[in-house]
Design an enzyme around this catalytic site. Structure first.
Site, PDB file in Angstrom:
ATOM      1  N   HIS A  98       2.217   5.141  -4.961  1.00 36.03           N
ATOM      2  CA  HIS A  98       2.839   6.246  -5.397  1.00 36.03           C
ATOM      3  C   HIS A  98       3.322   5.718  -6.979  1.00 36.03           C
ATOM      4  O   HIS A  98       3.007   4.807  -7.524  1.00 36.03           O
ATOM      5  CB  HIS A  98       3.982   6.591  -4.756  1.00 36.03           C
ATOM      6  CG  HIS A  98       4.919   5.672  -4.318  1.00 36.03           C
ATOM      7  ND1 HIS A  98       5.754   4.946  -5.372  1.00 36.03           N
ATOM      8  CD2 HIS A  98       5.388   4.813  -3.242  1.00 36.03           C
ATOM      9  CE1 HIS A  98       6.354   4.075  -4.787  1.00 36.03           C
ATOM     10  NE2 HIS A  98       6.240   3.847  -3.565  1.00 36.03           N
ATOM     11  N   GLY A 132       0.901  -1.023  -0.053  1.00 36.60           N
ATOM     12  CA  GLY A 132       0.041  -0.183  -0.005  1.00 36.60           C
ATOM     13  C   GLY A 132       0.747   1.228   0.066  1.00 36.60           C
ATOM     14  O   GLY A 132       2.075   1.109  -0.199  1.00 36.60           O
ATOM     15  N   GLY A 152       9.665  -4.140  -7.722  1.00 39.94           N
ATOM     16  CA  GLY A 152      10.444  -3.003  -8.147  1.00 39.94           C
ATOM     17  C   GLY A 152      11.979  -3.381  -7.671  1.00 39.94           C
ATOM     18  O   GLY A 152      12.112  -4.304  -7.111  1.00 39.94           O
ATOM     19  N   GLU A 153      12.848  -2.895  -8.368  1.00 41.87           N
ATOM     20  CA  GLU A 153      14.364  -3.122  -7.994  1.00 41.87           C
ATOM     21  C   GLU A 153      14.886  -2.451  -6.864  1.00 41.87           C
ATOM     22  O   GLU A 153      16.039  -2.536  -6.625  1.00 41.87           O
ATOM     23  CB  GLU A 153      15.423  -2.829  -9.327  1.00 41.87           C
ATOM     24  CG  GLU A 153      15.008  -3.750 -10.355  1.00 41.87           C
ATOM     25  CD  GLU A 153      15.796  -3.448 -11.592  1.00 41.87           C
ATOM     26  OE1 GLU A 153      16.227  -4.303 -12.507  1.00 41.87           O
ATOM     27  OE2 GLU A 153      16.252  -2.393 -11.736  1.00 41.87           O
ATOM     28  N   LYS A 154      13.952  -1.448  -6.316  1.00 40.61           N
ATOM     29  CA  LYS A 154      14.387  -0.609  -5.203  1.00 40.61           C
ATOM     30  C   LYS A 154      15.366  -1.563  -3.990  1.00 40.61           C
ATOM     31  O   LYS A 154      16.200  -1.146  -3.576  1.00 40.61           O
ATOM     32  CB  LYS A 154      13.531   0.265  -4.678  1.00 40.61           C
ATOM     33  CG  LYS A 154      13.978   1.080  -3.790  1.00 40.61           C
ATOM     34  CD  LYS A 154      13.145   2.280  -3.024  1.00 40.61           C
ATOM     35  CE  LYS A 154      12.176   1.550  -2.053  1.00 40.61           C
ATOM     36  NZ  LYS A 154      11.389   2.701  -1.452  1.00 40.61           N
ATOM     37  N   GLN A 191      15.770  -7.915  -1.130  1.00 37.72           N
ATOM     38  CA  GLN A 191      14.634  -8.858  -1.488  1.00 37.72           C
ATOM     39  C   GLN A 191      14.206  -9.691  -2.632  1.00 37.72           C
ATOM     40  O   GLN A 191      13.968 -10.694  -2.809  1.00 37.72           O
ATOM     41  CB  GLN A 191      13.419  -7.875  -1.194  1.00 37.72           C
ATOM     42  CG  GLN A 191      12.023  -8.468  -1.203  1.00 37.72           C
ATOM     43  CD  GLN A 191      11.060  -7.530  -0.674  1.00 37.72           C
ATOM     44  OE1 GLN A 191      10.727  -7.375   0.427  1.00 37.72           O
ATOM     45  NE2 GLN A 191      10.384  -6.898  -2.044  1.00 37.72           N
ATOM     46  N   GLN A 245       6.908  -9.618   8.501  1.00 40.84           N
ATOM     47  CA  GLN A 245       8.394  -9.079   7.861  1.00 40.84           C
ATOM     48  C   GLN A 245       8.706  -7.843   8.667  1.00 40.84           C
ATOM     49  O   GLN A 245       9.568  -6.989   8.613  1.00 40.84           O
ATOM     50  CB  GLN A 245       8.307  -8.403   6.355  1.00 40.84           C
ATOM     51  CG  GLN A 245       7.386  -7.590   6.004  1.00 40.84           C
ATOM     52  CD  GLN A 245       7.187  -7.525   4.691  1.00 40.84           C
ATOM     53  OE1 GLN A 245       6.565  -8.345   3.776  1.00 40.84           O
ATOM     54  NE2 GLN A 245       7.809  -6.382   4.144  1.00 40.84           N
ATOM     55  N   HIS A 268       4.935   2.411  -7.615  1.00 37.19           N
ATOM     56  CA  HIS A 268       4.091   1.447  -7.748  1.00 37.19           C
ATOM     57  C   HIS A 268       3.063   1.520  -9.151  1.00 37.19           C
ATOM     58  O   HIS A 268       2.904   0.293  -9.995  1.00 37.19           O
ATOM     59  CB  HIS A 268       3.048   1.341  -6.767  1.00 37.19           C
ATOM     60  CG  HIS A 268       3.550   1.123  -5.223  1.00 37.19           C
ATOM     61  ND1 HIS A 268       3.629   2.015  -4.289  1.00 37.19           N
ATOM     62  CD2 HIS A 268       4.119  -0.121  -4.917  1.00 37.19           C
ATOM     63  CE1 HIS A 268       3.958   1.582  -3.487  1.00 37.19           C
ATOM     64  NE2 HIS A 268       4.329   0.299  -3.431  1.00 37.19           N
TER      65      HIS A 268
END
Length: 528
Positions: free
Chosen positions: A31, A28, A151-153, A157, A58, A34
Site C-alpha cells: 500500500h 505483501g 517502517g516505524e509503525k 519490532q 512470526q 510500503h
C-alpha cells in the site's frame, strides 16, 4: 522491474551488476506506506529490492497466517510504481530450506533480549519476535544489502531488530526507519486494513483519535501513566474495540514508565473485526535532552554544535560556563581556591547565555561579551582548577538544570549525563587517546593564531587535566552507567555526528521529531 520467484533468479539478479543493494522486506499487501519505504530506498547508483514473504514463524496459534492478504500481482504493480528494481516472492523453503522452524531455537541462537518483549506485543504474541528475528537473519544473509528500509509503525519490532540482530548492531548493514504513513482519518496504512468492513473501518479510525486525546491530556498537565493508559482504554472500549494493551513505555528500553518524564511512547493494540491493529504516539513532558561528556580534546564542542543544528536543538556549552568563571577569577586576581572571596565573586557575577543568528552560543559576564576571551591559553590552563572547586560546580550545575527544565538541548561538558541531566534521553561519552587529543589541540591553537608549545607539553597538560577531572570530589568525570561510549580516534566529525543522530532517533522517532521539534529559544539568567 524484474520479478524473481526463487533463490536462483535472485542470485542471478544480485550478481548481474555491482553496487549496493537497498532492501525493503515486506509481507505483501503493499500500500502507500510500503511505497514510501521503496521511495526512501531509492538513490543514485543503488538497486532496490523488495521481498514479499508471509513469514510463518512470526504467527502464533489462532493468528491470521492463512488469511493474511496475499495479492502478488497488485504487489508487483505497487512496487514498480514506487521505483523498485526487483521484487522477490520466495517460498518457505527458499528462506528456511529444511531448517527447523521452532522459534525457541532462533531465540537461543540470536539471544533476544527478554526485557524488550515483556511489554506491548510481547506477552500477547509469544514467539512472534523470535520469528521476526529468524526470518530477517535469513533474508539478510541471502541478500547482503547495504541498507534495509522499514517502517516505524511497529516501533517494538524496530527496537528488537536494532538491538538483537547482528547485522544491525555489528553495522554490517544500516537500518533506515521511515515515518508512519497515515490515511486521511489518521489510521496508519496497514495490509490488514483491507479486511475491514466500512463500519469496522470507522471504528478503527478511533484508534489514532484516542492517542491524540492522550496527547491533549499531556498538554493539559497530565503525567500519570495509569491515567493516560486508562483514558485510551476507555475511549476505545466505549467504541466497541477490544483492547489488548495501552501502555506507556521508554522508547529505547521498552520498559514501563510510571510517569511521563521527558519522552515516552504510548503504544496500543486493538482488535477490530478480523484484524489486529497497532498504533503509537510519542508523548513529551519536555523537549528531549542530549548530554555529551568526555575529556578535553575529544571534539565535544564541534560535535555538539553540529548535532544541535541538525536536530533543531540548542547547543549548551557548559565548558564555556566554567571558562567564564575562570576568566572572571583571573580578571579579579582572586586566588583559585574555595573560601569567602570565591563565594562573593559568584554572588556578584551575572552569567548570561544567548544564541546568535547562526546558532552560536554567546556568553557574557556582567554585560561583557567574553566569548573569545575565555578561549585564551591562560584561561584554558586555569579551568581544571576552577572546575574542581565544589562551590563553582554546585552553582553552575544549578544554573544548567534551570536551563534544562524545558529541554530542547544538546549539552556538552564533563558531568552532563551523570550529575546535571541524569534523566537525559541520550547520554554520550566521547573519548580519544591523549596523543590524538594533543594533535587536535595543536591544530586548534594554530588556527586561532596562538603560540604552539611542543606536542609533548600539550600531551602532558591533557593528561594532567584528565587526572584532575577524574579525581575531583565533586562530580568526577566518568561515563554514565546508561550512556553510550563513542571513540573518536581516526573518525571524521561528520561520521560521529551521523552516529549520534542515529542514536537520537532510537529514542525519538524521526517521523515524530520532524513534526514536533522546536528551536530558537534564548536562555539567560544570573549564575546565582
Amino acid at each position: 522491474m524484474v520479478i524473481l520467484h526463487n533463490n536462483r533468479e535472485l542470485d542471478q539478479w544480485l550478481a548481474a551488476a555491482p553496487g549496493p543493494i537497498h532492501f525493503v522486506p515486506t509481507m505483501g499487501g503493499l500500500h502507500r506506506g510500503h511505497q514510501q519505504l521503496i521511495r526512501a530506498a531509492c538513490g543514485a547508483g543503488v538497486r532496490v529490492l523488495v521481498s514479499v514473504f508471509v513469514n510463518p514463524t512470526q504467527f502464533g496459534p489462532g493468528e491470521d497466517f492463512t488469511t493474511y492478504p496475499r495479492h502478488p500481482d497488485g504487489d508487483a504493480q505497487q512496487a514498480d510504481a514506487a521505483g523498485a528494481d526487483a521484487i522477490w516472492f520466495p517460498a518457505v523453503d527458499h528462506v528456511y530450506g529444511d531448517a527447523n522452524l521452532d522459534c525457541s531455537h532462533a531465540s537461543s541462537r540470536l539471544r533476544i533480549k527478554a526485557s524488550l518483549i515483556r511489554t506491548l506485543c510481547g506477552p500477547w504474541r509469544p514467539g512472534h519476535f523470535e520469528g521476526v528475528l529468524m526470518v530477517m537473519e535469513r533474508l539478510l544473509e541471502r541478500v547482503q544489502p547495504a541498507l534495509v528500509v522499514m517502517g516505524e509503525k511497529d516501533w517494538q519490532q524496530l527496537t528488537v531488530l536494532r538491538r538483537c540482530l547482528p547485522a544491525f548492531y555489528e553495522k554490517r548493514c544500516r537500518l533506515l526507519p521511515v515515518p508512519v504513513v497515515r490515511e486521511e482519518d489518521g489510521l496508519p496504512y496497514g495490509s490488514r486494513n483491507s479486511r475491514l468492513s466500512p463500519a469496522q473501518r470507522r471504528q478503527a479510525a478511533l484508534l489514532p483519535q484516542a492517542l491524540r486525546d492522550a496527547e491533549a491530556a499531556v498538554h493539559g498537565g497530565e503525567r500519570s501513566a495509569t491515567v493516560l493508559e486508562q483514558l485510551v482504554r476507555t475511549r476505545l472500549n466505549s467504541a466497541g474495540l477490544a483492547v489488548d494493551y495501552a501502555q506507556l513505555v521508554n522508547p529505547l528500553t521498552l520498559q514501563p514508565c510510571p510517569r511521563l518524564d521527558g519522552v515516552a511512547l504510548l503504544g496500543v493494540a486493538v482488535h477490530v473485526g478480523p484484524a489486529r491493529l497497532l498504533d503509537h504516539r510519542f508523548l513529551l513532558s519536555r523537549q528531549p535532552i542530549i548530554a555529551i561528556d568526555g575529556p578535553a580534546g575529544t571534539g565535544k564542542s564541534t560535535v555538539t554544535r553540529l548535532l544541535a543544528a541538525r536536530l533543531g536543538l540548542l547547543h549548551l556549552d557548559t565548558g564555556a560556563m566554567y571558562r567564564a568563571v575562570a576568566w572572571r577569577m583571573l580578571e579579579s586576581r582572586e586566588p583559585i581556591r574555595s573560601g569567602e572571596a570565591l563565594q562573593k565573586l559568584l554572588e556578584t557575577m551575572e552569567l548570561r547565555l544567548t544564541w546568535g543568528d547562526r546558532g552560536q552560543q554567546v556568553i557574557c559576564i556582567n554585560g561583557v561579551d567574553v566569548s573569545d576571551a575565555i578561549r585564551l591559553p591562560r584561561v584554558t590552563a586555569t579551568v581544571p582548577r576552577v572546575a574542581a572547586l565544589p562551590e563553582v560546580r554546585q552553582v553552575l550545575t544549578r544554573q544548567q538544570r534551570v536551563f534544562g527544565q524545558q529541554g530542547g538541548l544538546v549539552s556538552e561538558g564533563r558531568d552532563m549525563g551523570t550529575a546535571v541531566f541524569p534523566h537525559a534521553e541520550l547520554k554520550v561519552y566521547l573519548t580519544a587517546t591523549v596523543a590524538e587529543r594533543a594533535r587536535r589541540r595543536a591544530a586548534d591553537m594554530t588556527q586561532r593564531g596562538q603560540a604552539l608549545p611542543p606536542l609533548a607539553t600539550l600531551e602532558a597538560q591533557i593528561a594532567e587535566r584528565d587526572h584532575l577531572d577524574r579525581t575531583r570530589t565533586e562530580a568526577p568525570l566518568r561515563p554514565a552507567e546508561d550512556g553510550v561510549v563513542v571513540a573518536t580516534d581516526g573518525v571524521g566529525i561528520e561520521q560521529v555526528v551521523d552516529e549520534l543522530e542515529e542514536l537520537f532517533y532510537q529514542h525519538v522517532s524521526h517521523g515524530f521529531w520532524s513534526m514536533h521539534h522546536r528551536s530558537g529559544r534564548c536562555l539567560h539568567g544570573p549564575v546565582t
